[in-house]
Design a protein around this motif. Structure first.
Motif, PDB file in Angstrom:
ATOM      1  N   MET A 101      22.045   3.877  73.712  1.00 36.00           N
ATOM      2  CA  MET A 101      20.898   4.789  73.741  1.00 36.00           C
ATOM      3  C   MET A 101      20.275   4.813  75.139  1.00 36.00           C
ATOM      4  O   MET A 101      20.005   5.890  75.688  1.00 36.00           O
ATOM      5  CB  MET A 101      19.849   4.362  72.717  1.00 36.00           C
TER       6      MET A 101
ATOM      7  N   ILE B 101      13.171  -1.137  69.988  1.00 37.68           N
ATOM      8  CA  ILE B 101      13.872   0.023  70.553  1.00 37.68           C
ATOM      9  C   ILE B 101      13.246   0.515  71.856  1.00 37.68           C
ATOM     10  O   ILE B 101      13.929   1.148  72.669  1.00 37.68           O
ATOM     11  CB  ILE B 101      13.990   1.150  69.504  1.00 37.68           C
TER      12      ILE B 101
ATOM     13  N   ARG C 165      20.177   5.767  68.741  1.00 33.51           N
ATOM     14  CA  ARG C 165      18.953   5.158  68.194  1.00 33.51           C
ATOM     15  C   ARG C 165      19.074   5.021  66.677  1.00 33.51           C
ATOM     16  O   ARG C 165      18.726   3.993  66.105  1.00 33.51           O
ATOM     17  CB  ARG C 165      17.746   6.023  68.561  1.00 33.51           C
TER      18      ARG C 165
ATOM     19  N   LYS D 163      21.519   0.031  71.094  1.00 33.88           N
ATOM     20  CA  LYS D 163      20.360   0.240  71.966  1.00 33.88           C
ATOM     21  C   LYS D 163      20.826   0.430  73.411  1.00 33.88           C
ATOM     22  O   LYS D 163      20.319   1.292  74.127  1.00 33.88           O
ATOM     23  CB  LYS D 163      19.362  -0.906  71.883  1.00 33.88           C
TER      24      LYS D 163
ATOM     25  N   LYS E 285      19.624  10.068  70.821  1.00 31.24           N
ATOM     26  CA  LYS E 285      18.977  10.068  69.501  1.00 31.24           C
ATOM     27  C   LYS E 285      19.898   9.502  68.436  1.00 31.24           C
ATOM     28  O   LYS E 285      19.467   8.749  67.554  1.00 31.24           O
ATOM     29  CB  LYS E 285      18.539  11.488  69.129  1.00 31.24           C
TER      30      LYS E 285
END
Length: 152
Positions: A21, A70, A48, A18, A45
């Motif tokens: 991301m 998220i 994730r 995370k 992406k």
């Protein structure tokens, strides 16, 4: 690795993915170079998805739903964001961000492979090794973008 240690390792891996991301999303938002921004978006992406892979194998029940987790705000103490925040404090520099991303991906791949070597559970080990391979692919994508953009 005991079940408790494994659970904590997976939980830490979810957070690390995370953090990665969040790092890439912020880089994409700040990038002026279209190629760099697109690469950062793709990487966000994929990170994730990595987080989701770890989430699916997490044996605990103490985490919120994945979609809730998220979208939480980035952690202020994220190692992924610490150096980036220093750069943003001045002026965002795609070249330095790409270099930082390569460094972070190398570190993450090493960590994932080290964790996989410590894990007895075959299914969990496969997730770590799969993410390590994908992380290596991220490094190669960033390296190629860096060469394409900056010729170095």
């Amino acid at each position: 690795m005991t079940q408790v240690n494994l659970q904590e390792a997976i939980k830490d891996s979810i957070q690390t993915e995370k953090d990665a991301m969040d790092f890439y999303q912020l880089c994409a938002e700040r990038s002026q170079d279209e190629k760099a921004a697109k690469s950062f978006e793709i990487l966000a992406k994929e990170e994730r998805e990595h987080a989701h892979q770890f989430y699916r194998i997490y044996p605990g029940t103490d985490l919120p739903a994945f979609e809730t987790l998220i979208v939480e705000a980035p952690r202020s103490d994220s190692p992924w964001l610490a150096d980036l925040n220093k750069m943003i404090g001045h002026e965002f520099d795609e070249q330095r961000a790409l270099q930082l991303a390569m460094d972070k991906e190398e570190e993450l791949e090493k960590y994932l492979r080290e964790m996989a070597a410590k894990i007895d559970d075959g299914d969990v080990k496969k997730v770590y090794l799969s993410n390590a391979s994908s992380t290596h692919g991220h490094f190669e994508l960033i390296r190629q973008d860096y060469e394409d953009i900056y010729g170095a």
